[in-house]
Design a protein around this motif. Structure first.
Motif, PDB file in Angstrom:
ATOM      1  N   THR A  26      38.109  -6.892  -9.957  1.00  0.00           N
ATOM      2  CA  THR A  26      36.601  -5.242  -9.891  1.00  0.00           C
ATOM      3  C   THR A  26      36.033  -5.589  -8.526  1.00  0.00           C
ATOM      4  OG1 THR A  26      37.158  -4.504 -11.869  1.00  0.00           O
ATOM      5  CG2 THR A  26      35.735  -3.675 -11.055  1.00  0.00           C
ATOM      6  N   ALA A  27      35.489  -7.025  -8.890  1.00  0.00           N
ATOM      7  CA  ALA A  27      34.532  -7.522  -7.690  1.00  0.00           C
ATOM      8  C   ALA A  27      35.078  -7.183  -6.168  1.00  0.00           C
ATOM      9  CB  ALA A  27      33.796  -8.664  -8.507  1.00  0.00           C
ATOM     10  N   GLN A  28      36.310  -8.208  -6.249  1.00  0.00           N
ATOM     11  CA  GLN A  28      37.387  -7.956  -4.760  1.00  0.00           C
ATOM     12  C   GLN A  28      37.363  -6.719  -4.551  1.00  0.00           C
ATOM     13  OE1 GLN A  28      40.791 -10.343  -6.360  1.00  0.00           O
ATOM     14  NE2 GLN A  28      39.479 -12.155  -5.714  1.00  0.00           N
ATOM     15  N   ARG A  29      37.521  -5.558  -5.024  1.00  0.00           N
ATOM     16  CA  ARG A  29      37.819  -3.911  -5.078  1.00  0.00           C
ATOM     17  C   ARG A  29      36.616  -3.286  -4.765  1.00  0.00           C
ATOM     18  NH1 ARG A  29      41.000  -0.823  -9.398  1.00  0.00           N
ATOM     19  NH2 ARG A  29      40.309   0.503  -8.476  1.00  0.00           N
ATOM     20  N   LEU A  30      35.202  -3.900  -5.321  1.00  0.00           N
ATOM     21  CA  LEU A  30      34.397  -3.586  -5.051  1.00  0.00           C
ATOM     22  C   LEU A  30      34.264  -3.569  -3.699  1.00  0.00           C
ATOM     23  CD1 LEU A  30      31.597  -1.980  -5.870  1.00  0.00           C
ATOM     24  CD2 LEU A  30      30.750  -3.897  -7.314  1.00  0.00           C
ATOM     25  N   ILE A  31      33.770  -5.053  -3.396  1.00  0.00           N
ATOM     26  CA  ILE A  31      33.338  -5.897  -2.117  1.00  0.00           C
ATOM     27  C   ILE A  31      34.361  -4.775  -1.067  1.00  0.00           C
ATOM     28  CG2 ILE A  31      33.769  -7.918  -0.740  1.00  0.00           C
ATOM     29  CD1 ILE A  31      32.678  -9.100  -3.479  1.00  0.00           C
ATOM     30  N   ALA A  85      35.656  -1.530  -1.141  1.00  0.00           N
ATOM     31  CA  ALA A  85      34.678  -0.754  -0.604  1.00  0.00           C
ATOM     32  C   ALA A  85      33.803  -0.009  -0.053  1.00  0.00           C
ATOM     33  CB  ALA A  85      34.842  -0.228  -2.107  1.00  0.00           C
ATOM     34  N   LEU A  86      33.035  -1.939  -0.734  1.00  0.00           N
ATOM     35  CA  LEU A  86      31.952  -1.743   0.456  1.00  0.00           C
ATOM     36  C   LEU A  86      31.450  -1.546   1.452  1.00  0.00           C
ATOM     37  CD1 LEU A  86      29.589  -2.906  -2.561  1.00  0.00           C
ATOM     38  CD2 LEU A  86      29.630  -1.490  -1.599  1.00  0.00           C
ATOM     39  N   THR A  87      32.508  -2.409   2.354  1.00  0.00           N
ATOM     40  CA  THR A  87      33.006  -2.789   3.630  1.00  0.00           C
ATOM     41  C   THR A  87      33.725  -2.023   3.958  1.00  0.00           C
ATOM     42  OG1 THR A  87      34.985  -4.343   2.499  1.00  0.00           O
ATOM     43  CG2 THR A  87      32.266  -5.018   2.834  1.00  0.00           C
ATOM     44  N   ASN A  88      34.268  -0.903   4.118  1.00  0.00           N
ATOM     45  CA  ASN A  88      35.249  -0.053   4.356  1.00  0.00           C
ATOM     46  C   ASN A  88      36.757  -0.124   4.784  1.00  0.00           C
ATOM     47  OD1 ASN A  88      33.426   2.118   4.580  1.00  0.00           O
ATOM     48  ND2 ASN A  88      32.781   1.530   6.266  1.00  0.00           N
ATOM     49  N   ASN A  89      37.421  -1.583   3.182  1.00  0.00           N
ATOM     50  CA  ASN A  89      38.713  -2.660   3.669  1.00  0.00           C
ATOM     51  C   ASN A  89      38.310  -3.451   4.073  1.00  0.00           C
ATOM     52  OD1 ASN A  89      39.896  -1.432   1.174  1.00  0.00           O
ATOM     53  ND2 ASN A  89      40.433   0.767   2.647  1.00  0.00           N
ATOM     54  N   ASP A  90      36.779  -3.919   4.687  1.00  0.00           N
ATOM     55  CA  ASP A  90      36.833  -4.794   6.260  1.00  0.00           C
ATOM     56  C   ASP A  90      36.304  -6.193   5.299  1.00  0.00           C
ATOM     57  OD1 ASP A  90      37.486  -6.174   8.361  1.00  0.00           O
ATOM     58  OD2 ASP A  90      35.936  -4.831   9.621  1.00  0.00           O
ATOM     59  N   PRO A  91      36.778  -6.745   4.846  1.00  0.00           N
ATOM     60  CA  PRO A  91      35.761  -7.434   4.257  1.00  0.00           C
ATOM     61  C   PRO A  91      34.635  -8.915   4.825  1.00  0.00           C
ATOM     62  CG  PRO A  91      37.237  -7.302   2.179  1.00  0.00           C
ATOM     63  CD  PRO A  91      37.863  -7.273   3.982  1.00  0.00           C
ATOM     64  N   GLU A  92      35.789  -8.734   6.003  1.00  0.00           N
ATOM     65  CA  GLU A  92      36.103  -9.752   7.242  1.00  0.00           C
ATOM     66  C   GLU A  92      34.632  -9.488   8.218  1.00  0.00           C
ATOM     67  OE1 GLU A  92      37.090 -12.615   7.378  1.00  0.00           O
ATOM     68  OE2 GLU A  92      38.588 -12.522   6.126  1.00  0.00           O
ATOM     69  N   SER A  93      33.870  -8.355   8.345  1.00  0.00           N
ATOM     70  CA  SER A  93      33.000  -8.045   8.860  1.00  0.00           C
ATOM     71  C   SER A  93      32.085  -7.925   8.366  1.00  0.00           C
ATOM     72  CB  SER A  93      33.635  -6.672   9.581  1.00  0.00           C
ATOM     73  OG  SER A  93      33.100  -5.900   8.309  1.00  0.00           O
ATOM     74  N   ALA A  94      32.511  -8.317   6.880  1.00  0.00           N
ATOM     75  CA  ALA A  94      30.381  -8.589   6.349  1.00  0.00           C
ATOM     76  C   ALA A  94      30.030  -9.857   5.892  1.00  0.00           C
ATOM     77  CB  ALA A  94      31.211  -7.811   4.723  1.00  0.00           C
ATOM     78  N   SER A  95      29.071 -10.117   5.736  1.00  0.00           N
ATOM     79  CA  SER A  95      28.828 -11.672   5.593  1.00  0.00           C
ATOM     80  C   SER A  95      28.263 -11.612   4.325  1.00  0.00           C
ATOM     81  CB  SER A  95      27.243 -11.804   5.580  1.00  0.00           C
ATOM     82  OG  SER A  95      26.855 -13.016   5.673  1.00  0.00           O
ATOM     83  N   VAL A  96      29.058 -12.144   3.298  1.00  0.00           N
ATOM     84  CA  VAL A  96      29.815 -12.524   1.864  1.00  0.00           C
ATOM     85  C   VAL A  96      29.563 -13.904   1.747  1.00  0.00           C
ATOM     86  CG1 VAL A  96      31.495 -12.543   0.036  1.00  0.00           C
ATOM     87  CG2 VAL A  96      31.575 -10.409   1.596  1.00  0.00           C
ATOM     88  N   THR A  97      27.940 -14.067   0.767  1.00  0.00           N
ATOM     89  CA  THR A  97      28.515 -15.468   0.584  1.00  0.00           C
ATOM     90  C   THR A  97      28.700 -15.281  -1.753  1.00  0.00           C
ATOM     91  OG1 THR A  97      26.188 -15.001   2.077  1.00  0.00           O
ATOM     92  CG2 THR A  97      26.277 -16.958  -0.557  1.00  0.00           C
ATOM     93  N   VAL A  98      29.174 -16.756  -1.632  1.00  0.00           N
ATOM     94  CA  VAL A  98      30.004 -16.604  -3.175  1.00  0.00           C
ATOM     95  C   VAL A  98      28.862 -17.566  -4.024  1.00  0.00           C
ATOM     96  CG1 VAL A  98      31.739 -17.463  -4.551  1.00  0.00           C
ATOM     97  CG2 VAL A  98      32.143 -15.704  -2.575  1.00  0.00           C
ATOM     98  N   LEU A  99      28.068 -17.592  -5.000  1.00  0.00           N
ATOM     99  CA  LEU A  99      27.609 -18.326  -5.889  1.00  0.00           C
ATOM    100  C   LEU A  99      28.419 -18.465  -7.113  1.00  0.00           C
ATOM    101  CD1 LEU A  99      23.962 -16.910  -4.672  1.00  0.00           C
ATOM    102  CD2 LEU A  99      25.091 -19.712  -4.455  1.00  0.00           C
TER     103      LEU A  99
END
Length: 340
Positions: free
Chosen positions: A36-41, A43-57
């Motif tokens: 769910t977390a992966q699908r949400l990310i 969706a929030l990046t228009n299916n382009d997570p590489e374009s976002a600044s994603v930090t994992v903690l």
């Protein structure tokens, strides 16, 4: 309130109504929480997570330094793109920091992954009460959702599955979405060339569920199917199922067949006898059990019981040869059934 029902989560993930804020994926199905977390990310990046600044903690990391979450959420990316902070293993220790970000996340999306939270849990309550918050419950698949997932996976690959394949998979899978996905992918790869799957394929590749493997052994033995017996036995023994346990289950199975055979000899049809059992056998086994009742006479079942009893005694006297005793006894019974 911003609490979603479990059945509403898929629709939300397809079209989120928020682009920033606090998103909490929680529930007992850790695989589904992660998915769910992966699908949400995505969706929030228009299916382009590489374009976002994603930090994992990690939750423990944030517990050690609570300020790190706020710092990461408010830090502007040097390369632009949407800011997303993903926290795995989130707990109520984040509540103070999240309270500061609840009304003004500064354009960031904070995606939290947590276990099964009660309605009174402080973290869940905070997110559900927040205007810029969405709580996404993740519960194990029920028969309906699991069936839909299985069909969707196989349809996408153009794979035809026998009617009892889905029923068998429902018994094996469903407690963890990640495991379910992995097992379905394994089956899809296995059937990539043939484009078809059988129940035997499922048992061979996925059935770590001991009960299903044992059922396959018993039905192959009493039904006179030596190739299926060999396959099911190899699967069980390679998974460290005790040969003496299999002999004990065979004793019970042939004892049941003899008891049911009394009613058949009294004039009932095999199907009527099986329909009257409580609890009823699983529907996927009814045809096999019906065939077994037609194959075996009372005297043959008595001889089978003696053969299993002898193999059990041999396995106890010489434990090192337990597997050999098991294989010989079951194969002999299998051949008896096949000769009818």
């Amino acid at each position: 309130m911003s609490a979603l029902k479990a059945h509403e989560v898929a629709r939300f993930l397809a079209r989120p109504d928020l682009s920033e804020g606090i998103f909490l994926a929680y529930g007992p199905d850790t695989g589904l929480v992660r998915e769910t977390a992966q699908r949400l990310i995505r969706a929030l990046t228009n299916n382009d997570p590489e374009s976002a600044s994603v930090t994992v903690l990690d939750g423990a990391e944030v517990d050690a330094d609570p300020s790190i979450l706020a710092v990461e959420a408010k830090t502007i990316s040097l390369f632009g793109g949407k800011r997303i902070v993903r926290v795995r293993g989130a707990s109520k220790s984040l509540v103070v920091t999240l309270t500061e970000l609840r009304d003004d996340p500064g354009g960031a999306a904070i995606v939290l992954e947590a276990g099964n939270l009660t309605p009174k849990d402080a973290l869940r309550a905070l997110v559900e009460a927040a205007k810029l918050g969405r709580a996404l419950p993740c519960y194990p698949d029920n028969d309906e959702t699991l069936t839909a997932l299985i069909r969707e996976t196989f349809n996408q690959q153009g794979i035809r599955a026998d009617g009892d394949v889905i029923a068998t998979l429902r018994e094996i899978l469903g407690n963890d979405r990640e495991i379910t996905r992995r097992e379905l992918e394994k089956l899809s790869l296995y059937a990539a060339a043939s484009k078809s799957l059988t129940r035997e394929d499922v048992l061979l590749l996925c059935a770590d569920n001991g009960a299903l493997v044992i059922d396959a052994i018993l039905d192959a033995t009493a039904g006179g199917h030596p190739e299926k017996l060999e396959l099911a036995l190899n699967r069980a023994l390679s998974s460290a199922v005790d040969p003496q346990r299999l002999l004990a289950m065979a004793t019970i199975h042939f004892g049941n067949l003899r008891r049911w055979r009394v009613d058949v000899d009294a004039g009932k049809s095999p199907r009527a006898v099986l329909d009257g059992l409580r609890p009823k056998p699983h529907f996927s086994r009814v045809s096999a059990l019906e065939q077994q009742l037609r194959l075996w006479t009372d005297s043959a079942l008595a001889a089978a019981a003696d053969r299993i009893l002898q193999a059990t005694a041999d396995s106890r006297r010489r434990p090192a040869l337990a597997e050999t005793s098991l294989r010989r006894a079951l194969l002999a019974l299998c051949l008896m059934a096949a000769s009818h």
